[in-house]
Design a protein around this motif. Structure first.
Motif, PDB file in Angstrom:
ATOM      1  N   ILE A 141     -21.537 -14.710 -25.275  1.00 49.32           N
ATOM      2  CA  ILE A 141     -22.202 -15.829 -25.934  1.00 49.32           C
ATOM      3  C   ILE A 141     -23.038 -16.628 -24.928  1.00 49.32           C
ATOM      4  N   SER A 142     -22.519 -16.780 -23.705  1.00 49.30           N
ATOM      5  CA  SER A 142     -23.313 -17.443 -22.657  1.00 49.30           C
ATOM      6  C   SER A 142     -24.614 -16.698 -22.418  1.00 49.30           C
ATOM      7  N   TYR A 143     -24.538 -15.383 -22.423  1.00 54.04           N
ATOM      8  CA  TYR A 143     -25.737 -14.569 -22.208  1.00 54.04           C
ATOM      9  C   TYR A 143     -26.685 -14.663 -23.394  1.00 54.04           C
ATOM     10  N   ALA A 144     -26.152 -14.544 -24.608  1.00 59.44           N
ATOM     11  CA  ALA A 144     -26.986 -14.534 -25.814  1.00 59.44           C
ATOM     12  C   ALA A 144     -27.706 -15.852 -26.031  1.00 59.44           C
ATOM     13  N   LEU A 145     -27.121 -16.953 -25.596  1.00 59.51           N
ATOM     14  CA  LEU A 145     -27.728 -18.272 -25.795  1.00 59.51           C
ATOM     15  C   LEU A 145     -28.225 -18.875 -24.480  1.00 59.51           C
ATOM     16  N   PHE A 298     -30.644 -21.803 -17.717  1.00 57.79           N
ATOM     17  CA  PHE A 298     -29.376 -22.413 -18.142  1.00 57.79           C
ATOM     18  C   PHE A 298     -28.433 -21.324 -18.658  1.00 57.79           C
ATOM     19  N   VAL A 299     -27.200 -21.309 -18.115  1.00 58.71           N
ATOM     20  CA  VAL A 299     -26.210 -20.311 -18.532  1.00 58.71           C
ATOM     21  C   VAL A 299     -24.846 -20.939 -18.805  1.00 58.71           C
ATOM     22  N   GLY A 300     -24.729 -22.248 -18.694  1.00 56.64           N
ATOM     23  CA  GLY A 300     -23.461 -22.908 -18.977  1.00 56.64           C
ATOM     24  C   GLY A 300     -22.629 -23.162 -17.735  1.00 56.64           C
ATOM     25  N   SER A 301     -21.764 -24.156 -17.819  1.00 54.97           N
ATOM     26  CA  SER A 301     -20.963 -24.593 -16.670  1.00 54.97           C
ATOM     27  C   SER A 301     -19.985 -23.525 -16.206  1.00 54.97           C
ATOM     28  N   LEU A 302     -19.335 -22.868 -17.155  1.00 57.57           N
ATOM     29  CA  LEU A 302     -18.328 -21.867 -16.804  1.00 57.57           C
ATOM     30  C   LEU A 302     -18.951 -20.731 -15.995  1.00 57.57           C
ATOM     31  N   VAL A 303     -20.124 -20.285 -16.424  1.00 60.49           N
ATOM     32  CA  VAL A 303     -20.811 -19.213 -15.719  1.00 60.49           C
ATOM     33  C   VAL A 303     -21.261 -19.674 -14.344  1.00 60.49           C
ATOM     34  N   LEU A 304     -21.779 -20.884 -14.267  1.00 60.84           N
ATOM     35  CA  LEU A 304     -22.264 -21.390 -12.988  1.00 60.84           C
ATOM     36  C   LEU A 304     -21.126 -21.492 -11.969  1.00 60.84           C
ATOM     37  N   GLY A 306     -18.320 -19.791 -12.136  1.00 63.53           N
ATOM     38  CA  GLY A 306     -17.881 -18.425 -11.886  1.00 63.53           C
ATOM     39  C   GLY A 306     -18.781 -17.703 -10.899  1.00 63.53           C
ATOM     40  N   PHE A 307     -20.099 -17.980 -10.995  1.00 71.21           N
ATOM     41  CA  PHE A 307     -21.048 -17.353 -10.069  1.00 71.21           C
ATOM     42  C   PHE A 307     -20.766 -17.799  -8.634  1.00 71.21           C
ATOM     43  N   VAL A 308     -20.533 -19.084  -8.422  1.00 71.89           N
ATOM     44  CA  VAL A 308     -20.211 -19.589  -7.077  1.00 71.89           C
ATOM     45  C   VAL A 308     -18.875 -19.010  -6.614  1.00 71.89           C
ATOM     46  N   LEU A 309     -17.921 -18.943  -7.543  1.00 70.01           N
ATOM     47  CA  LEU A 309     -16.591 -18.431  -7.214  1.00 70.01           C
ATOM     48  C   LEU A 309     -16.646 -16.973  -6.762  1.00 70.01           C
ATOM     49  N   TYR A 310     -17.634 -16.232  -7.265  1.00 72.27           N
ATOM     50  CA  TYR A 310     -17.793 -14.828  -6.874  1.00 72.27           C
ATOM     51  C   TYR A 310     -17.888 -14.706  -5.353  1.00 72.27           C
ATOM     52  N   PHE A 311     -18.619 -15.612  -4.730  1.00 71.89           N
ATOM     53  CA  PHE A 311     -18.823 -15.537  -3.284  1.00 71.89           C
ATOM     54  C   PHE A 311     -17.662 -16.156  -2.505  1.00 71.89           C
ATOM     55  N   LEU A 312     -16.753 -16.853  -3.233  1.00 67.40           N
ATOM     56  CA  LEU A 312     -15.594 -17.462  -2.571  1.00 67.40           C
ATOM     57  C   LEU A 312     -14.332 -16.625  -2.741  1.00 67.40           C
ATOM     58  N   SER A 313     -14.445 -15.551  -3.503  1.00 69.42           N
ATOM     59  CA  SER A 313     -13.264 -14.777  -3.871  1.00 69.42           C
ATOM     60  C   SER A 313     -12.957 -13.680  -2.853  1.00 69.42           C
ATOM     61  N   HIS A 314     -11.755 -13.732  -2.285  1.00 72.88           N
ATOM     62  CA  HIS A 314     -11.341 -12.713  -1.323  1.00 72.88           C
ATOM     63  C   HIS A 314     -10.919 -11.428  -2.023  1.00 72.88           C
ATOM     64  N   GLN A 315     -10.719 -11.479  -3.337  1.00 73.76           N
ATOM     65  CA  GLN A 315     -10.358 -10.259  -4.064  1.00 73.76           C
ATOM     66  C   GLN A 315     -11.555  -9.308  -4.191  1.00 73.76           C
ATOM     67  N   ALA A 369     -20.429 -13.858 -12.638  1.00 73.23           N
ATOM     68  CA  ALA A 369     -19.378 -14.796 -13.051  1.00 73.23           C
ATOM     69  C   ALA A 369     -18.260 -14.063 -13.780  1.00 73.23           C
ATOM     70  N   ALA A 370     -18.636 -13.124 -14.633  1.00 75.12           N
ATOM     71  CA  ALA A 370     -17.625 -12.353 -15.375  1.00 75.12           C
ATOM     72  C   ALA A 370     -16.766 -11.540 -14.420  1.00 75.12           C
ATOM     73  N   ILE A 371     -17.395 -10.949 -13.397  1.00 74.03           N
ATOM     74  CA  ILE A 371     -16.639 -10.186 -12.395  1.00 74.03           C
ATOM     75  C   ILE A 371     -15.700 -11.105 -11.626  1.00 74.03           C
ATOM     76  N   ALA A 372     -16.222 -12.270 -11.222  1.00 71.68           N
ATOM     77  CA  ALA A 372     -15.427 -13.194 -10.403  1.00 71.68           C
ATOM     78  C   ALA A 372     -14.224 -13.729 -11.159  1.00 71.68           C
ATOM     79  N   LEU A 373     -14.406 -14.085 -12.437  1.00 65.21           N
ATOM     80  CA  LEU A 373     -13.327 -14.716 -13.189  1.00 65.21           C
ATOM     81  C   LEU A 373     -12.309 -13.709 -13.695  1.00 65.21           C
TER      82      LEU A 373
END
Length: 874
Positions: A141-145, A298-304, A306-315, A369-373
């Motif tokens: 839905i974030s992508y579609a809108l 604009f992609v929404g707060s959750l995605v934004l 999540g995108f930052v978290l992608y680069f902070l994730s040690h997994q 963001a989807a990968i990170a979360l």
């Protein structure tokens, strides 16, 4: 059935949620059939809606218009138009919505594209197992809108790119997982066929994606080389599948849009990159953002987050994150650095709708963001701290620079702060409270729906729309009158029709008639150039035939003219006025209804006619329209003594009010004495004959510089023109005084090429009678095949036509292939010997045959590979 819905609930929600959200908004805004508004705005109302009417007519009645149409100005190749505007499979919906319901068809098509974008992204998430269950619709839905799709919903033909991008990426993921390239190749080919322009942007994105995917799926050099071999072969065959459309389209572009390609650029930022942050605020859009604005990302707060978290994730491996950082930096600079922006737009700065490629960046943000979360199921304290600081920094920057963004209000920023910190709280609480994943999934989906809906509603509320009645009433009247004109002509007759009113430059495509006006991004450059030399408003991609003279109407075969009744009170509201045309007094009225009068032009020349071979000679003095028109007529007649159609005439008196002429000798520059008051120049003359009187004005005399009135009535003049135009000032007004008043809107105005002319009607009458005497009598008349007989009475003559010269036309004279000549820089003339001849012209787009061969071979290779895979598995 219940089992089916349970199994596919995430996909169904991803599809239907965007449709319901946007459908509800359209209903609230009273879009037809929910009220008297419509989705028509800007180019959708001024261009695309007419192409959709043309699409219906072509598919249902005139399939030859796929290749060529005389509804495109005075004639033009159509494959380029189809490739850019009309190849979407969603367009088939329009076959179900005729007449006034066409706007409803566009709404259905738009809604389905919103829903399909969510569905294809959901399929990508599910097939790659990047997200499961409620995580799928959250990101779909974030992508579609996303902001790009909402801001560009009026560019309906671009939206397919958002639908097909996830599927093409899925094809790449399949290759890296060891599967065949066939899925990828087929989807890439479809993408290029449906819209080559957006497909080009997707191809650029895929190069960067493949680079990143190589690190993400790293498992040794051998597997990587195998994957890249499949990618290269699949890409080549995908392009090959689309070659039947791409090759002739590319050739058409070399005759049109490619002529404006930039080869020089500056290494500079187009704006301060930090301003890009403003577009992450809810509802960051208004009308001013269409012609010049920042990227819609604009992609929404959750995605934004999540995108930052992608680069902070040690997994996630450092190799994958580093390559993603490289790609992200490339995207970031693409959105603000001029050379990279140009590359994405095929080396042409876009006219309106900047940063059209930002949909691929929205995809990138949502995908990472989807990968990170998924990978980072639980946030650590330091990750929460970093995300919180970034939110504070982002919100703080926008707050302290709010006055620089005219598309933002404090309430929007407040909503953004609320959504941002709520998203952070939800992420922090996940796995730390006793709520199950199911409930958190519902929370995230609901949160995403609310935030993305809010952004869409606030963004689209900034735009005004054409009312349904304005579109439907105008179209109904135009179609009715055109049908009445057609009923008076034989099947094989060729003629053109124009009018003194206009809704769009593509009215002829809406109502299926031959005209001289057109507007599209793939318009051949030489036709507007030719029409500009004749004194018509024209530019890159458009012609508005609003300034026809008796000669141009005759030469171009304008056999019929439609005029709005001035005495009808409702005609001005239903039929927006385009031009004043007093010389209609020289045409014969043949019909009328409540709103219009129809005139027949007895001066109109046939589609082809015998003329002097002097027309083959180039005309050097082609920069002034009155001289150019007179010279064309003299060349057609083979005159030994030059006859002028336009005779310069002086005004009887000139009166200045608060205006003085510049003292320099021979100047035509006028200045206001008191800049705060109105300044006017009033010219008067009395026609001594009933002939037309025309006025030439230069390209700088638009509505920003001056306004004109004739006998106290505003002069109707189309406002965009780059050449000197000829204005129809008076006709059939012998001994009746004419007063022309010019009001200066600027402190200083140059009356460029300002000259009054008396038209030589007697010379035109004599010439047209001669040229009409030996017409090309058509026995076959279609858009792509023209056959007829003509008699050439003299040795030094040719068959002159008003068909635009193009490589795709193939000529046969008396059954034998011949070469035609290009005259006036744009039209076909055919050298013929004295006597009677059968002349045939057939159109086949250049490189279409080669394209069909390549596409067939590519399809055959794919089929053989598919069969071999099936045999191997058995």
């Amino acid at each position: 059935m219940i089992r089916f819905f349970k199994k596919h609930a995430p996909l169904l929600l991803s599809f239907f949620a965007p449709i319901i959200i946007m459908g509800s908004y359209f209903a609230i805004r009273h879009m037809f059939p929910f009220g008297n508004s419509s989705l028509l705005t800007v180019d959708l109302g001024q261009q695309y809606i007419d192409f959709y009417a043309f699409f219906r007519d072509t598919i249902l009645h005139h399939p030859d218009q796929i290749l060529y149409s005389f509804s495109k100005a005075i004639g033009g190749d159509m494959l380029g138009v189809w490739a850019y505007y009309l190849m979407s499979p969603f367009n088939l919906l329009l076959l179900l919505t005729p007449g006034k319901w066409l706007t409803f068809g566009v709404m259905l098509m738009t809604l389905l594209k919103y829903g399909s974008s969510g569905l294809t992204f959901a399929i990508l998430l599910k097939k790659t197992k990047v997200q499961t269950k409620w995580g799928i619709p959250t990101f779909a839905i974030s992508y579609a809108l996303m902001g790009w799709l909402v801001a560009n919903q009026l560019n309906v033909m671009w939206l397919d790119a958002a639908v097909f991008l996830p599927l093409v990426v899925l094809g790449i993921e399949k290759i890296f997982s060891g599967k065949s390239y066939l899925f990828y190749s087929f989807l890439l080919g479809c993408t290029l066929v449906i819209n080559y322009y957006m497909g080009y942007m997707i191809c650029l994105f895929l190069i960067t994606y493949m680079f990143w995917a190589s690190f993400r799926h790293w498992s040794g050099w051998q597997k990587l080389l195998t994957a890249w071999r499949k990618l290269i072969v699949g890409s080549l065959l995908g392009a090959g599948l689309a070659a039947a459309l791409l090759l002739p389209t590319f050739y058409a572009l070399t005759q049109s849009k490619a002529k404006y390609t930039l080869t020089h650029f500056k290494w500079q930022f187009e704006y301060s990159p930090l301003k890009m942050l403003s577009k992450f605020v809810v509802g960051a859009f208004n009308f001013d953002q269409m012609p010049t604005g920042y990227p819609n990302i604009f992609v929404g707060s959750l995605v934004l987050l999540g995108f930052v978290l992608y680069f902070l994730s040690h997994q996630i491996s450092w190799r994958e994150r580093l390559s993603a950082l490289v790609v992200s930096c490339f995207f970031f600079f693409s959105l603000c650095l001029q050379p990279l922006d140009l590359v994405w737009h095929a080396m042409q700065f876009p006219i309106w709708y900047p940063y059209r490629f930002s949909f691929v960046i929205c995809f990138w943000l949502v995908w990472l963001a989807a990968i990170a979360l998924k990978a980072n199921r639980k946030l650590t304290s330091w990750q929460i701290g970093v995300l919180a600081l970034l939110l504070i920094g982002f919100d703080g920057y926008v707050y302290f620079h709010l006055d620089r963004f005219n598309f933002l209000k404090p309430s929007q920023l407040l909503l953004t702060v609320l959504f941002g910190f709520l998203a952070l709280i939800f992420l922090a609480l996940r796995q730390r409270v006793r709520l199950t994943n199911r409930y958190f999934g519902l929370i995230f989906v609901s949160f995403t729906i609310i935030e993305m809906s809010t952004n869409a509603y606030l963004s689209l509320n900034q735009i005004s729309y054409v009312s349904q009645s304005d579109y439907a009433n105008y179209t109904a009247e135009l179609v009715k009158v055109v049908k009445r004109v057609k009923s008076q002509n034989k099947t094989n007759d060729f003629y053109r029709l124009e009018k003194t009113f206009m809704r769009t430059k593509n009215d002829s495509m809406e109502a299926n008639y031959n005209s001289a006006s057109h507007f599209s991004s793939t318009f051949e450059a030489k036709i507007p150039n030719f029409m500009g030399r004749l004194g018509q408003p024209a530019g890159d991609g458009f012609i508005t035939y609003s300034n026809g003279t008796l000669f141009t109407d005759a030469f171009l075969g304008m056999k019929y003219y439609l005029d709005a009744k001035p005495e009808s009170k409702s005609s001005a509201t239903v039929l927006p006025p385009l031009t004043d045309k007093p010389d209609l007094a020289f045409y014969r009225e043949i019909g009328q209804d409540r709103l219009t009068k129809t005139y027949q032009n007895n001066y109109a020349l046939p589609f082809g006619f015998a003329a002097s071979n002097k027309i083959l000679e180039p005309i050097k003095n082609n920069h002034y329209p009155t001289l150019y028109q007179s010279t064309i007529l003299n060349h057609l007649m083979g005159s030994t003594q030059y006859t002028s159609l336009f005779m310069a005439q002086q005004f009887a008196t000139v009166t200045y009010h608060n205006v003085r002429q510049d003292k320099a000798p021979l100047t035509e520059t006028y200045k206001k004495i008191d800049k705060k008051k109105n300044g006017t120049i009033t010219y008067r003359f009395t026609p001594t004959t009933s002939d037309p009187y025309y006025l030439t004005i230069g390209s700088n005399l638009n509505s920003k510089a001056v306004s004109f009135t004739v006998n106290n009535h505003p002069l109707q003049q189309y406002d965009t023109f780059r050449d000197t135009v000829i204005v129809d000032l008076a006709a059939a007004e012998q001994n009746q005084p004419v007063t022309l008043t010019i009001t200066l809107k600027q402190p200083e105005v140059w009356l460029q090429n300002f000259q009054l002319y008396h038209f030589n009607t007697a010379a035109l009458n004599q010439a047209t009678q001669t040229l009409q005497a030996h017409p090309w009598r058509l026995t076959r008349n279609s858009n792509t095949h023209l056959t007829g007989k003509i008699t050439i009475p003299h040795r030094k003559q040719v068959m002159m036509t008003t068909i635009p010269a193009a490589k795709g036309w193939h000529l046969r004279v008396d059954g034998h292939p011949k070469k035609f000549k290009q005259v006036l820089g744009s039209l076909i003339a055919i050298p013929l010997s004295k006597g009677s001849h059968t002349v045939s012209l057939a159109y086949w787009p250049p490189y279409l045959t080669l394209g069909l061969i390549i596409s067939s071979l590519s399809a055959l290779i794919d089929l053989l590979v598919l069969l071999s895979l099936k045999i191997r598995h058995h």
